[in-house]
Design an enzyme around this catalytic site. Structure first.
Site, short mmCIF file in Angstrom:
data_model
loop_
_atom_site.label_atom_id
_atom_site.label_comp_id
_atom_site.label_asym_id
_atom_site.label_seq_id
_atom_site.Cartn_x
_atom_site.Cartn_y
_atom_site.Cartn_z
N ARG A 176 1.69 52.00 56.81
CA ARG A 176 2.64 53.09 56.99
C ARG A 176 3.21 53.19 58.41
O ARG A 176 3.99 54.07 58.71
CB ARG A 176 2.03 54.42 56.54
N ARG A 180 10.73 49.19 63.97
CA ARG A 180 12.18 49.41 64.05
C ARG A 180 12.83 48.44 65.01
O ARG A 180 12.35 48.26 66.13
CB ARG A 180 12.47 50.82 64.56
N ARG A 263 -14.13 62.52 57.54
CA ARG A 263 -14.05 62.01 58.90
C ARG A 263 -13.59 63.20 59.74
O ARG A 263 -12.80 64.02 59.27
CB ARG A 263 -12.98 60.92 58.93
N ARG A 294 -6.56 60.17 72.03
CA ARG A 294 -5.29 60.63 72.60
C ARG A 294 -5.46 61.91 73.38
O ARG A 294 -6.47 62.61 73.25
CB ARG A 294 -4.21 60.78 71.52
N GLU A 319 -8.83 64.08 72.44
CA GLU A 319 -9.24 64.03 71.04
C GLU A 319 -10.21 62.86 70.82
O GLU A 319 -9.88 61.73 71.16
CB GLU A 319 -7.97 63.84 70.21
N TYR A 367 -5.89 63.83 51.53
CA TYR A 367 -5.19 64.17 52.76
C TYR A 367 -3.74 64.51 52.42
O TYR A 367 -3.05 63.74 51.75
CB TYR A 367 -5.20 63.03 53.78
N ASP A 369 -0.10 66.12 54.32
CA ASP A 369 0.61 66.73 55.43
C ASP A 369 0.99 68.15 55.02
O ASP A 369 0.89 68.52 53.85
CB ASP A 369 1.86 65.92 55.77
P1 FAD Z 1 -6.87 74.48 55.47
O1 FAD Z 1 -5.92 74.68 56.59
O2 FAD Z 1 -8.11 73.72 55.74
O3 FAD Z 1 -7.26 75.91 54.88
C1 FAD Z 1 -8.39 76.14 54.08
C2 FAD Z 1 -9.00 77.46 54.51
O4 FAD Z 1 -10.04 77.82 53.59
C3 FAD Z 1 -9.64 77.41 55.89
O5 FAD Z 1 -9.11 78.43 56.72
C4 FAD Z 1 -11.13 77.65 55.61
O6 FAD Z 1 -11.78 78.40 56.63
C5 FAD Z 1 -11.07 78.44 54.30
N1 FAD Z 1 -12.30 78.35 53.51
C6 FAD Z 1 -12.93 77.24 53.10
N2 FAD Z 1 -14.05 77.56 52.41
C7 FAD Z 1 -14.11 78.93 52.38
C8 FAD Z 1 -15.05 79.85 51.83
N3 FAD Z 1 -16.16 79.45 51.18
N4 FAD Z 1 -14.81 81.17 52.00
C9 FAD Z 1 -13.72 81.61 52.68
N5 FAD Z 1 -12.81 80.76 53.22
C10 FAD Z 1 -13.01 79.43 53.07
N6 FAD Z 1 0.12 67.80 58.77
C11 FAD Z 1 1.41 67.60 59.16
O7 FAD Z 1 2.33 67.82 58.36
N7 FAD Z 1 1.71 67.19 60.44
C12 FAD Z 1 0.75 66.95 61.37
O8 FAD Z 1 1.06 66.59 62.51
C13 FAD Z 1 -0.62 67.14 60.99
N8 FAD Z 1 -1.61 66.91 61.87
C14 FAD Z 1 -2.92 67.08 61.48
C15 FAD Z 1 -3.93 66.82 62.40
C16 FAD Z 1 -5.26 66.98 62.04
C17 FAD Z 1 -6.35 66.71 63.03
C18 FAD Z 1 -5.57 67.37 60.71
C19 FAD Z 1 -7.00 67.49 60.27
C20 FAD Z 1 -4.57 67.63 59.79
C21 FAD Z 1 -3.23 67.48 60.16
N9 FAD Z 1 -2.20 67.77 59.27
C22 FAD Z 1 -0.89 67.58 59.65
C23 FAD Z 1 -2.48 68.27 57.89
C24 FAD Z 1 -2.52 69.81 57.81
O9 FAD Z 1 -3.55 70.31 58.64
C25 FAD Z 1 -2.78 70.24 56.35
O10 FAD Z 1 -1.75 69.77 55.52
C26 FAD Z 1 -2.88 71.75 56.12
O11 FAD Z 1 -3.56 72.41 57.14
C27 FAD Z 1 -3.58 72.00 54.81
O12 FAD Z 1 -3.65 73.38 54.53
P2 FAD Z 1 -4.74 73.92 53.50
O13 FAD Z 1 -4.42 75.36 53.26
O14 FAD Z 1 -4.84 73.01 52.35
O15 FAD Z 1 -6.15 73.75 54.24
N1 UDP Z 2 -2.18 53.37 65.03
C1 UDP Z 2 -2.45 52.47 66.06
N2 UDP Z 2 -2.05 52.77 67.33
C2 UDP Z 2 -1.39 53.92 67.63
C3 UDP Z 2 -1.09 54.83 66.58
C4 UDP Z 2 -1.52 54.52 65.29
O1 UDP Z 2 -3.05 51.44 65.83
O2 UDP Z 2 -1.07 54.14 68.81
C5 UDP Z 2 -2.66 53.02 63.67
C6 UDP Z 2 -4.08 53.50 63.40
O3 UDP Z 2 -4.72 52.52 62.63
C7 UDP Z 2 -3.88 54.74 62.58
C8 UDP Z 2 -2.63 54.40 61.77
O4 UDP Z 2 -1.85 53.62 62.68
O5 UDP Z 2 -4.98 54.98 61.74
C9 UDP Z 2 -1.85 55.62 61.31
O6 UDP Z 2 -1.49 56.37 62.44
P1 UDP Z 2 -0.73 57.73 62.32
O7 UDP Z 2 -0.48 58.23 63.69
O8 UDP Z 2 0.44 57.57 61.42
O9 UDP Z 2 -1.77 58.66 61.55
P2 UDP Z 2 -2.88 59.65 62.09
O10 UDP Z 2 -3.50 59.02 63.30
O11 UDP Z 2 -2.14 60.92 62.44
O12 UDP Z 2 -3.81 59.78 60.95
#
Ligand code: FAD
Ligand code: UDP
Length: 382
Positions: A176, A180, A263, A294, A319, A367, A369
């Site tokens: 993914r 470019r 993870r 990062r 991170e 997973y 977004d």
């Molecule tokens: P969550 O936000 O996890 O909400 C679930 C909630 O349920 C939590 O608040 C939790 O406390 C609550 N809960 C769980 N169990 C219980 C219980 N027993 N009782 C009461 N409450 C409970 N998406 C993007 O589009 N762009 C990004 O750049 C991006 N970056 C990310 C970076 C990271 C490190 C991670 C982990 C995710 C990222 N995402 C990103 C994805 C994004 O975080 C998710 O799509 C979104 O938060 C999912 O929302 P959700 O409501 O499903 O889950």
């Molecule tokens: N990746 C990499 N170098 C970078 C950024 C990304 O090798 O500087 C690779 C890495 O394997 C990562 C994958 O590309 O797991 C997807 O990266 P992306 O940033 O799209 O996803 P995220 O890290 O947010 O899960």
């Protein structure tokens, strides 16, 4: 306690969008969350006037106009465009791999020159494969982008991120990454992207306005009698007609088939006494020697130009990719065979429930977004 139409477990994006729509449809909802704040993983904490993405950098991106219009109807989004930079042993490269990266790597100035070098290195990778498909991430990456970029920008970063060697990781992870042949540092191909002005907590505040919310309230401790004899607990059916559950799928069924694995990432967040620490929101450290993957400088998500200097301090988060253990925040599902099979067993049970809607990343063990989460919550029949 009054009776609600829906008890919504989780005030993350899924639960909050659902609550908003239910309220629009005239339904009464109670949203509970075990954390001390709303928003789940998109929650932003204000530190020194900066909205800090407490659970990792979140950039909203989508090509779905209905989703974009919906979130913008709650709070306006800014023009942030994700252009991460990679730092490899002190030298900077633009991401995703584009003409800027090729210029920095090989001093080539035209797409034809870059293409010639890429093809030469891809040919080496093809020769090594002797006609077979790439069997792991290392082989896939060399075939996609050649040896130089693999060694400098992929190998170390990926091995730190996954805690495993590239030769032991599946090929699909790298597919993914866009390549470019133009000078374009925009990480995403989507039509729309940005950050809510004032941070994600404003978005969640807007979605939950007028809805009853209880924080630090764990569903399993307070609303689910289960097999426990604890009589302070009440059964959710006494509180609401339907349940919307966005917590972990295996926990809902008391882990009866075993625990799903995740993870996780941990963050070291520091206030720096300078207005501009690294000049960009996201800098990836792609060599093995630097322990973090990062550094995020949060102010650059929402402050541009002079605004950066009008705010005298800055907040950065280093991170670290960490092996998940029970009790830690579950971030990314591990979609290997063992976990997928286990999740399917739980999904089969979930499919049989008539009064429970399972939604969001944890209850689906996939997973997603943010945009697909909004799309799903908009599509559910209330
Ligand atoms: P969550 O936000 O996890 O909400 C679930 C909630 O349920 C939590 O608040 C939790 O406390 C609550 N809960 C769980 N169990 C219980 C219980 N027993 N009782 C009461 N409450 C409970 N998406 C993007 O589009 N762009 C990004 O750049 C991006 N970056 C990310 C970076 C990271 C490190 C991670 C982990 C995710 C990222 N995402 C990103 C994805 C994004 O975080 C998710 O799509 C979104 O938060 C999912 O929302 P959700 O409501 O499903 O889950
Ligand atoms: N990746 C990499 N170098 C970078 C950024 C990304 O090798 O500087 C690779 C890495 O394997 C990562 C994958 O590309 O797991 C997807 O990266 P992306 O940033 O799209 O996803 P995220 O890290 O947010 O899960």
């Amino acid at each position: 306690m009054q009776k609600y139409d829906y008890l919504i477990v989780g005030s993350g994006l899924f639960g909050s969008v659902f609550a908003y729509r239910a309220k629009q449809a005239g339904k009464r909802c109670l949203v509970i969350d075990k954390r001390p704040h709303i928003g789940g993983n998109v929650y932003c904490e204000n530190i020194e006037g900066i909205n800090v993405h407490k659970y990792g950098a979140h950039i909203f991106h989508t090509s779905n106009k209905a989703v974009w219009d919906f979130v913008n109807s709650i709070v306006e989004f800014n023009r942030y465009t994700n252009c991460p930079v990679a730092n490899y042993r002190g030298t900077l490269y633009n991401l995703p791999f584009n003409m800027n990266t090729f210029y920095q790597m090989w001093h080539v100035t035209t797409p034809q020159q870059a293409h010639a070098i890429l093809e030469e290195q891809r040919e080496e990778a093809r020769t090594k494969l002797c006609g077979r498909e790439p069997a792991n991430l290392e082989e896939q990456a060399r075939l996609l982008i050649g040896n130089d970029i693999y060694e400098a920008l992929i190998k170390g970063y990926t091995e730190k991120q996954w805690g495993r060697k590239c030769s032991d990781l599946p090929a699909f992870i790298i597919k993914r990454l866009p390549v470019r042949m133009i000078f374009d540092n925009n990480y995403f191909n989507d039509k729309y992207q940005g950050i809510p002005i004032g941070g994600y907590t404003r978005l969640i505040d807007g979605l939950l306005e007028g809805t009853d919310v209880r924080l630090e309230c764990d569903f399993f401790r307070e609303f689910c009698t289960g097999s426990s004899s604890d009589d302070t607990k009440i059964c959710w059916q006494e509180v609401a007609d339907k349940l919307v559950y966005t917590g972990p799928l295996d926990e809902f069924y008391d882990y009866r088939f075993g625990k799903l694995q995740y993870r996780t990432v941990s963050f070291e967040t520091v206030v720096e006494d300078t207005p501009n620490y690294q000049g960009n929101a996201v800098v990836n450290y792609t060599d093995r020697e630097v322990p973090y993957t990062r550094i995020i400088e949060h102010k650059h998500f929402e402050m541009f130009g002079q605004e950066v200097y009008d705010c005298p301090k800055t907040v950065i988060s280093r991170e670290y990719s960490t092996e998940w253990k029970p009790g830690m925040e579950p971030y990314y599902p591990v979609n290997d065979d063992r976990n997928n099979e286990l999740a399917d067993k739980y999904r089969n049970l979930a499919a049989k429930e008539s009064d429970v809607i399972f939604g969001g990343r944890l209850a689906d063990y996939r997973y997603y977004d943010m945009a697909p989460i909004v799309e799903q919550a908009l599509a559910i029949e209330i």
